[in-house]
Design a protein around this motif. Sequence first.
Motif: not given
Lengths: 266, 266
Positions: A45, A48-50, A52, A67, A69, B49-50, B52-53, B155, B157-158
């Motif tokens: 994780r 994970a940002f990089d 994505l 994705v 998670d 990340f959340d 972007l997800l 949907r 995300a996190g």
Amino acid sequence: MSPDELSRAEATPAEARRLFRAGLVTPTAGWCRGFAQANLLAVPRSMAFDALLFAQRNPGACPVLDVIDSGEVTGAVLGEHADVRTDAPAYRIWRDGELAEEVTDAREWWTDDMVGLLIGCSFTFEHPLVEAGVPVRHLDAARNVPMYRTNRPCRPAGRLRGDLVVSLRMIPEDRVAEAVSISARFPAVHGAPVHVGDPAALGIADPDSPDFGDPPVSEDGDVPVFWACGVTPQVMIMESRPPLAITHAPGHMLITDTPDHDFAVP
Amino acid sequence: MSPDELSRAEATPAEARRLFRAGLVTPTAGWCRGFAQANLLAVPRSMAFDALLFAQRNPGACPVLDVIDSGEVTGAVLGEHADVRTDAPAYRIWRDGELAEEVTDAREWWTDDMVGLLIGCSFTFEHPLVEAGVPVRHLDAARNVPMYRTNRPCRPAGRLRGDLVVSLRMIPEDRVAEAVSISARFPAVHGAPVHVGDPAALGIADPDSPDFGDPPVSEDGDVPVFWACGVTPQVMIMESRPPLAITHAPGHMLITDTPDHDFAVP
């Protein structure tokens, strides 16, 4: 079509995944006709940002289908009862950018905070190509598609960088336009080719020696046509050297429950 | 077209951004004809990340045009010399899911680790609608587009969740099919409508009282047509209550250097 090809093509995604989970190792080209296959890039994780963002910035090479998670093992695209950690025929475990192991079951390396990106695969537009009568040589020869590193850098994201990887299909000259327009309807699975013609323009010195997959099969009058390829993240891993990453083995994809045509634009 | 409308429509993105940076506060509908406008969602990197997800999982509402990573103030889509922190006419500062302030300059709140998502805006397909002769009532009336919270959950995300927000355009019945097919060619900016007809099907009780923007303008024979809307992240913020987030004020968009047609599919 041989009986074997027939059964591969007609297997359901759930059947194929069950075989791969049980240990069958085979390239998935030609399997489960009509269902989308996916490349896998899984990272902890913290990265994970990089990862994505790298995908978002390089959508031709890394179109994200879904994705998975941390804490999950499947998702809407892959399908119920699937397990991203076991259902590809083969996985690659990467440590500091080096290929540490190739395994058929990734559970031992799949930490609790692992995030899996499912990335579109050009196999998705091969079925529409075949349906339109455009020959797909590696399918006819029951081989893996040839894939090459290019000299085109991807757009970096944080610490992640690397060159574009492409897949090659040799297409009869008079069907190239059709191959372009059919694949362009599938932007979620690499879309239109990135290059038609001379491999040297992409920095590919010898097309007969692909960096991944099998050598190309061609017939007289064929033209090389190159598409952005979901193996790009593996070259990104080699160049960026993250502590841990898990991918599928090239050509050995995750077969999803999602029909190819779900990724077509009108 | 009034002289004012003409100059708004003909301003370059750089000119418009300079005016907004200097303090002009105005909805951007109708500005800089032919250039894409973007919604903004900015969060600290710990939540990026959340965010972007969430966008990736809700591409209809949150199509990501570009990501301005921490340490950057512009990107390829927004354009050289732009500054994401100052160049929208108005910003909203959110603390724990509450609207803390509406400001014209977000620099005071834009921490070093802020990540900005530029999200596609339905204004991008309004120009092609107008060109095809489909009336866009709020443009003709020089108003902001009406926007509504719906009863359709996105949907998650996190820790991020929330209901879909839609924009409404009243379209003459005999032009609805055209409005659908034109906007469908722009999947990167919300694409085809999510609903045509009765607002109650989306849980919208009173279309004359939009949750954001101005009330709709309609003529006899118009049908309500709803598109997923880039204000969705603001409702996500209200429901998910992150410690800090920065958005544009609804209808007061970032105008990018990227032509609308770059987001059309073939």
